[in-house]
Design a protein around this motif. Structure first.
Motif, PDB file in Angstrom:
ATOM      1  N   ASP A 139       0.838  -1.205   0.000  1.00 57.04           N
ATOM      2  CA  ASP A 139       0.000   0.000   0.000  1.00 57.04           C
ATOM      3  C   ASP A 139       0.872   1.254   0.000  1.00 57.04           C
ATOM      4  N   GLY A 140       1.947   1.235   0.787  1.00 54.88           N
ATOM      5  CA  GLY A 140       2.848   2.376   0.838  1.00 54.88           C
ATOM      6  C   GLY A 140       3.474   2.668  -0.509  1.00 54.88           C
ATOM      7  N   ALA A 141       3.866   1.620  -1.230  1.00 56.70           N
ATOM      8  CA  ALA A 141       4.438   1.804  -2.567  1.00 56.70           C
ATOM      9  C   ALA A 141       3.410   2.428  -3.502  1.00 56.70           C
ATOM     10  N   CYS A 142       2.155   2.010  -3.366  1.00 62.03           N
ATOM     11  CA  CYS A 142       1.087   2.574  -4.191  1.00 62.03           C
ATOM     12  C   CYS A 142       0.885   4.055  -3.872  1.00 62.03           C
ATOM     13  N   TYR A 143       0.850   4.389  -2.583  1.00 62.88           N
ATOM     14  CA  TYR A 143       0.660   5.781  -2.183  1.00 62.88           C
ATOM     15  C   TYR A 143       1.839   6.647  -2.637  1.00 62.88           C
ATOM     16  N   ALA A 144       3.059   6.117  -2.514  1.00 60.46           N
ATOM     17  CA  ALA A 144       4.236   6.876  -2.931  1.00 60.46           C
ATOM     18  C   ALA A 144       4.210   7.144  -4.431  1.00 60.46           C
ATOM     19  N   THR A 145       3.752   6.171  -5.195  1.00 60.27           N
ATOM     20  CA  THR A 145       3.659   6.340  -6.641  1.00 60.27           C
ATOM     21  C   THR A 145       2.662   7.438  -6.986  1.00 60.27           C
ATOM     22  N   ALA A 146       1.512   7.430  -6.298  1.00 62.14           N
ATOM     23  CA  ALA A 146       0.506   8.467  -6.554  1.00 62.14           C
ATOM     24  C   ALA A 146       1.015   9.841  -6.124  1.00 62.14           C
ATOM     25  N   ALA A 147       1.696   9.898  -4.984  1.00 60.35           N
ATOM     26  CA  ALA A 147       2.201  11.178  -4.478  1.00 60.35           C
ATOM     27  C   ALA A 147       3.270  11.765  -5.389  1.00 60.35           C
ATOM     28  N   ALA A 148       3.968  10.912  -6.133  1.00 63.52           N
ATOM     29  CA  ALA A 148       5.053  11.370  -7.013  1.00 63.52           C
ATOM     30  C   ALA A 148       4.536  12.111  -8.235  1.00 63.52           C
ATOM     31  N   VAL A 149       3.238  12.042  -8.480  1.00 61.12           N
ATOM     32  CA  VAL A 149       2.649  12.785  -9.605  1.00 61.12           C
ATOM     33  C   VAL A 149       2.453  14.221  -9.138  1.00 61.12           C
ATOM     34  N   ILE A 150       3.525  14.970  -9.144  1.00 59.78           N
ATOM     35  CA  ILE A 150       3.545  16.320  -8.581  1.00 59.78           C
ATOM     36  C   ILE A 150       4.590  17.144  -9.335  1.00 59.78           C
ATOM     37  N   ASP A 189       6.512  19.566  -8.064  1.00 57.72           N
ATOM     38  CA  ASP A 189       7.688  19.855  -7.245  1.00 57.72           C
ATOM     39  C   ASP A 189       8.736  18.761  -7.477  1.00 57.72           C
ATOM     40  N   GLU A 190       9.854  19.123  -8.094  1.00 57.40           N
ATOM     41  CA  GLU A 190      10.855  18.123  -8.465  1.00 57.40           C
ATOM     42  C   GLU A 190      11.480  17.454  -7.253  1.00 57.40           C
ATOM     43  N   ALA A 191      11.730  18.244  -6.195  1.00 59.83           N
ATOM     44  CA  ALA A 191      12.349  17.679  -5.002  1.00 59.83           C
ATOM     45  C   ALA A 191      11.438  16.652  -4.340  1.00 59.83           C
ATOM     46  N   LEU A 192      10.150  16.985  -4.204  1.00 60.81           N
ATOM     47  CA  LEU A 192       9.207  16.045  -3.605  1.00 60.81           C
ATOM     48  C   LEU A 192       8.993  14.825  -4.501  1.00 60.81           C
ATOM     49  N   ARG A 193       8.968  15.066  -5.802  1.00 61.09           N
ATOM     50  CA  ARG A 193       8.806  13.949  -6.729  1.00 61.09           C
ATOM     51  C   ARG A 193       9.962  12.971  -6.590  1.00 61.09           C
ATOM     52  N   SER A 194      11.152  13.491  -6.441  1.00 62.35           N
ATOM     53  CA  SER A 194      12.328  12.643  -6.251  1.00 62.35           C
ATOM     54  C   SER A 194      12.249  11.893  -4.928  1.00 62.35           C
ATOM     55  N   TYR A 209       9.450  11.046  -3.227  1.00 59.83           N
ATOM     56  CA  TYR A 209       8.424   9.999  -3.303  1.00 59.83           C
ATOM     57  C   TYR A 209       8.890   8.821  -4.153  1.00 59.83           C
ATOM     58  N   SER A 210       9.629   9.112  -5.219  1.00 66.79           N
ATOM     59  CA  SER A 210      10.132   8.038  -6.079  1.00 66.79           C
ATOM     60  C   SER A 210      11.144   7.183  -5.327  1.00 66.79           C
ATOM     61  N   TYR A 211      11.959   7.841  -4.513  1.00 64.49           N
ATOM     62  CA  TYR A 211      12.939   7.096  -3.702  1.00 64.49           C
ATOM     63  C   TYR A 211      12.221   6.191  -2.690  1.00 64.49           C
ATOM     64  N   VAL A 212      11.202   6.750  -2.025  1.00 67.15           N
ATOM     65  CA  VAL A 212      10.438   5.960  -1.058  1.00 67.15           C
ATOM     66  C   VAL A 212       9.775   4.782  -1.759  1.00 67.15           C
ATOM     67  N   GLN A 213       9.226   5.020  -2.935  1.00 68.79           N
ATOM     68  CA  GLN A 213       8.595   3.937  -3.689  1.00 68.79           C
ATOM     69  C   GLN A 213       9.580   2.811  -3.961  1.00 68.79           C
ATOM     70  N   GLN A 214      10.781   3.165  -4.414  1.00 64.72           N
ATOM     71  CA  GLN A 214      11.785   2.151  -4.735  1.00 64.72           C
ATOM     72  C   GLN A 214      12.191   1.360  -3.497  1.00 64.72           C
ATOM     73  N   GLN A 215      12.338   2.052  -2.368  1.00 69.05           N
ATOM     74  CA  GLN A 215      12.716   1.358  -1.142  1.00 69.05           C
ATOM     75  C   GLN A 215      11.614   0.402  -0.688  1.00 69.05           C
ATOM     76  N   LEU A 216      10.368   0.837  -0.801  1.00 68.93           N
ATOM     77  CA  LEU A 216       9.248  -0.018  -0.400  1.00 68.93           C
ATOM     78  C   LEU A 216       9.116  -1.226  -1.320  1.00 68.93           C
TER      79      LEU A 216
END
Length: 235
Positions: A189-200, A202-207, A209-216
């Motif tokens: 679920d966390g990976a799914c939420y991180a993927t959705a949050a990365a659609v933003i 803000d480049e820093a936040l997108r990076s 969220y993408s990092y969190v997604q990869q770790q999850l």
């Protein structure tokens, strides 16, 4: 002959003296027995070198169908609804047709988890907060430890309160739930939420969220590997 016609015709040969309990046990056990006889024909063909007796197989499958129909009638089910429901379930499960990958990934029939029960173990959130404090003392800049770290811990306390209010007990190890399954599902679920949050924009936040997604996603791989996690890490 349609399903309803067959079901009505099958009922004609049911002994009228049988009560509901007798019918349920008779038809359920009979279904198992007839299915076993059909399987025996196939077994002898595949492993004993016998010719497949298709005509006998047809009759055995007919007996299976009779027990399915009479069992459905006893339970108050219509064969037409049973058949339609089965096809609907399969379409939802395999919208693009059956594949081994889709079968392996299927989770829709996982047994529901029980409500947590109280144990003698320390509340899990207390242990997590202690671990977080140790981690934040060893890692991160001082401003992160004092600001973001305290916010994270306060969120943990809020989650603890919400769980106690919902279930009437703190989260504890050995509470009757499958902790590994809970963990894997929450990570996914966390990976799914991180993927959705990365659609933003803000480049820093997108990076982030993408990092969190990869770790999850990597954590999910380790959890799914189970006892083979060391091999996954080495890979």
């Amino acid at each position: 002959m349609n399903w309803t016609e067959y079901q009505n015709a099958a009922e004609r040969t049911v002994p009228s003296s049988q009560g509901r309990s007798s019918r349920l046990s008779n038809f359920a056990l009979g279904l198992c027995g007839e299915a076993g006889e059909a399987g025996e024909l196939v077994k002898k063909h595949l492993f004993h070198g016998a010719e497949l007796d298709v005509e006998r197989l047809r009759k055995e499958l007919g007996d299976v169908l009779w027990y399915v129909a009479t069992l459905a009638t006893t339970a108050g089910l219509q064969l037409e609804d049973v058949a339609a429901g089965n096809i609907e379930k399969l379409r939802a499960r395999y919208p693009d047709g059956f594949t081994a990958a889709a079968s392996a990934a299927r989770m829709d029939e996982a047994a529901p988890q029980p409500a947590p029960k109280a144990t003698d173990e320390r509340p899990t959130w207390d242990l997590v907060i202690e671990a977080a404090r140790r981690l934040y003392l060893l890692n991160g800049a001082p401003e992160l430890r004092s600001a973001a770290g305290e916010k994270v811990i306060e969120r943990m306390r809020a989650r603890d309160r919400a769980g106690r209010e919902k279930y009437g007990t703190p989260h504890q190890a050995g509470n009757g739930r499958d902790h590994h399954r809970d963990l894997l599902e929450e990570v996914l679920d966390g990976a799914c939420y991180a993927t959705a949050a990365a659609v933003i924009d803000d480049e820093a936040l997108r990076s982030l969220y993408s990092y969190v997604q990869q770790q999850l996603l990597h954590c999910a791989l380790l959890l799914e590997a189970g006892g083979s996690w060391r091999d996954v890490r080495r890979g």
